[in-house]
Motif scaffolding. Structure first.
Motif, mmCIF file in Angstrom:
data_model
loop_
_atom_site.group_PDB
_atom_site.id
_atom_site.type_symbol
_atom_site.label_atom_id
_atom_site.label_comp_id
_atom_site.label_asym_id
_atom_site.label_seq_id
_atom_site.Cartn_x
_atom_site.Cartn_y
_atom_site.Cartn_z
ATOM 1 N N VAL A 197 7.596 7.240 6.288
ATOM 2 C CA VAL A 197 6.165 6.953 6.238
ATOM 3 C C VAL A 197 5.421 8.036 7.017
ATOM 4 O O VAL A 197 5.661 8.223 8.208
ATOM 5 N N TRP A 251 9.059 -2.733 6.406
ATOM 6 C CA TRP A 251 8.906 -1.837 7.547
ATOM 7 C C TRP A 251 7.464 -1.374 7.727
ATOM 8 O O TRP A 251 6.947 -1.348 8.837
ATOM 9 N N GLU A 252 6.817 -0.983 6.638
ATOM 10 C CA GLU A 252 5.444 -0.488 6.752
ATOM 11 C C GLU A 252 4.522 -1.560 7.329
ATOM 12 O O GLU A 252 3.624 -1.270 8.114
ATOM 13 N N GLN A 253 4.737 -2.803 6.942
ATOM 14 C CA GLN A 253 3.915 -3.905 7.430
ATOM 15 C C GLN A 253 4.203 -4.199 8.898
ATOM 16 O O GLN A 253 3.281 -4.354 9.705
ATOM 17 N N ARG A 296 13.879 5.126 4.267
ATOM 18 C CA ARG A 296 12.424 5.077 4.163
ATOM 19 C C ARG A 296 11.757 6.095 5.090
ATOM 20 O O ARG A 296 12.227 6.352 6.200
#
Length: 553
Positions: A325, A308-310, A323
């Protein structure tokens, strides 16, 4: 066929080959009269693309003096039965609109209550509405088009339904009609062939230019697509006129996507891919006629949480139990001020029972100061309940109704700003700084975080009250909900608000924020996300996050 149109035909064929559904289309070059297309005489379910010829047939009766745009028609409870399109289905019965305003809602939000009343007007004038519209279509050369129903209950159909009893059309017929409409805008003789004058032709194009959910025109750089959408269980369609920077029509367009799978092999809803196809198609059409450069489109997709972060790049987000962020970074409300505003009034109503039953009036003054919403395109005073006004804020982000609410509360002596600050007092990083003067359907301005938004969403889930109920009726969900599966029986149950994700050119100095509640196997799951200023392809990234949260909930 010109070289330009030939190249466009090749480009659209190549584009269509990348998608797993059938595409039927026709494009007419209004300067040369040349035509390009593919499978454009195939007869298909018309769904709401039918409303273009209904609009023109009705305006022809206005031109002949048999109807007036100032005639009024009242919405009653019976008209709401089975209606899934539009905003009037969620409002109290008894609202009275002029024929002009019913036509506007029919075209802008595809409202099927207003459409039924437009047919009623045609029935009153002619004695047989369906025959009158079919006669009109025949006279303008739409020989593939046949109207068989006033209100199709398309949301209740199975994917494999027949079109034998439905209203049908073809890409050819729709592009032909729009070509004639474009010529009629500047040539009275051409307008007369449609039973109209040039002013009424221009009015029709203006209504199409206000469509709430453009697809062909979603990513245009210079031009504008005055369009109408159609939505079925297994098909989506868009028809329209491409206007240049001077507002002059340069091409008529009709694109139908049919046999769209409910879910693709990668887990993505087929409708999400179809929406992307229409946006890409609009870009290549604009490139051909206006020499623009298409942007690369980011696809909506299911992403495994580990990535997800990517994949979601700059987004700040959090999923309850999953998650998170940068969920403690503060940002402007940027689309969720209306959530805090609605929650504030829900708290206020506890101490002032009957508040939601009070009536407010929306005026032209409110419309003049509104950036968003379909009510700003209506005319004259409109009275709605406070409950209906808040529902419109949440469901469609309507700026005119928001200003009417603020004015009503001020005249009542309610310090809504102080009330709002009391509501957010328990949120560690949320501040309400003021109320809107020119409204984008927010009510409040201020700052918050993703973490604070999750707290509010959890409170709404646990309370299960009026605000959550308002969130269940959002018109054409966007943001985190824009890629969720379905229409009719395939819809994933969810709750959201009408945010700023699809707004272009408004509040460019702010980001975009979206909230969503999903039903998962272990109960209701809230999530929230913010896209900072400068984030590219916000709808696609929001949509992928919402879809991924659903897939992994």
């Amino acid at each position: 066929m010109t070289t330009q149109l030939g190249q466009l035909e090749l480009r659209i064929r190549q584009l269509a080959d990348r998608y797993p559904f059938a595409v039927h289309w026709q494009i007419r070059d209004l300067s040369s009269g040349h035509v390009a297309g593919d499978a454009d005489r195939t007869v298909l379910g018309a769904f709401s693309t039918r409303k273009v010829c209904v609009l023109l047939a009705c305006l022809a009766l206005v031109q002949s003096g048999r109807l007036s745009l100032d005639d009024t028609y009242t919405i009653d409870e019976q008209l709401k039965d089975g209606v899934q399109a539009g905003i009037m289905r969620n409002l109290s019965a008894g609202i009275e609109l002029t024929l002009r305003d019913h036509l506007a809602q029919m075209m802008i939000t595809s409202d099927n209550i207003c459409t039924q009343l437009v047919f009623q007007a045609i029935e009153d004038a002619t004695g047989d509405a369906l025959q009158s519209v079919n006669d009109y279509c025949a006279q303008v050369g739409m020989y593939d088009t046949l109207h068989r129903e006033i209100f199709p209950r398309s949301g209740q159909l199975p994917w494999s339904h027949s079109i034998e009893s439905m209203t049908v059309t073809s890409a050819h017929d729709q592009a032909l009609l729009l070509e004639k409409l474009a010529y009629g805008c500047t040539d009275e003789r051409e307008a007369a062939k449609l039973g109209l004058n040039s002013e009424l032709c221009g009015f029709a194009v203006e209504l199409m230019g206000n469509l709430f959910t453009p697809m062909l025109g979603a990513r245009l750089r210079q031009g504008v697509m005055a369009e109408k959408n159609g939505r079925g269980i297994r098909g989506l369609s868009q028809v329209g006129l491409l206007l240049d920077v001077a507002g002059q029509p340069v091409a008529s367009v009709a694109v139908f996507a049919e046999h769209i799978p409910v879910e693709l092999m990668d887990g993505t809803p087929g409708r999400a891919r179809a929406i992307e196809f229409f946006a890409e198609c609009g870009q290549v059409i604009e490139h051909a006629f206006l020499s623009t450069t298409p942007d690369e489109l980011v696809a909506r997709q299911v992403v495994v949480p580990n990535y997800w972060e990517q994949e979601f790049g700059e987004l700040l987000y959090s999923v309850e139990g999953g998650r998170a962020v940068n969920d403690d970074i503060v940002f402007t409300f940027s689309g969720v001020g209306k959530l805090f505003f609605a929650c504030t009034l829900a708290e206020l109503e506890k101490n002032e029972p009957g508040l939601f039953d009070e009536t407010i009036e929306i005026t032209d003054e409110h419309r003049a100061q509104a950036n968003t919403g379909s009510l700003r395109h209506l005319t004259g005073a409109l009275q709605v309940s406070v409950d209906d006004a808040l529902r419109l804020m949440i469901a469609s982000g309507d700026g005119s109704v928001t200003l009417a609410l603020l004015g009503y509360l001020h005249n009542r002596g309610v310090d809504v700003l102080e009330q709002g600050r009391r509501f957010v007092a328990g949120l560690p990083n949320t501040t309400i700084t003021g109320v809107e003067d020119r409204s984008s359907g927010e009510g409040f301005t201020g700052y918050t975080t993703v973490a604070d938004l999750l707290i509010v969403l959890r409170q709404l889930i646990d309370h299960n009250g009026r605000v959550k109920e308002w969130m269940s009726s959002v018109f054409e969900p966007a943001g985190l909900a824009c890629a969720l599966p379905g229409y009719g029986p395939h819809t994933a149950e969810h709750w959201t608000i009408s945010g700023w994700a699809r707004l272009d050119g408004i509040h460019a100095h702010e980001g975009r924020t979206s909230v969503l509640i999903l039903r998962g196997p272990r109960g209701l799951v809230p999530l929230a996300a913010h896209a900072p200023v400068g984030t590219m392809d916000v709808p696609a990234k929001f949509g992928s996050l919402g879809l991924s949260a659903l897939a992994h909930s």
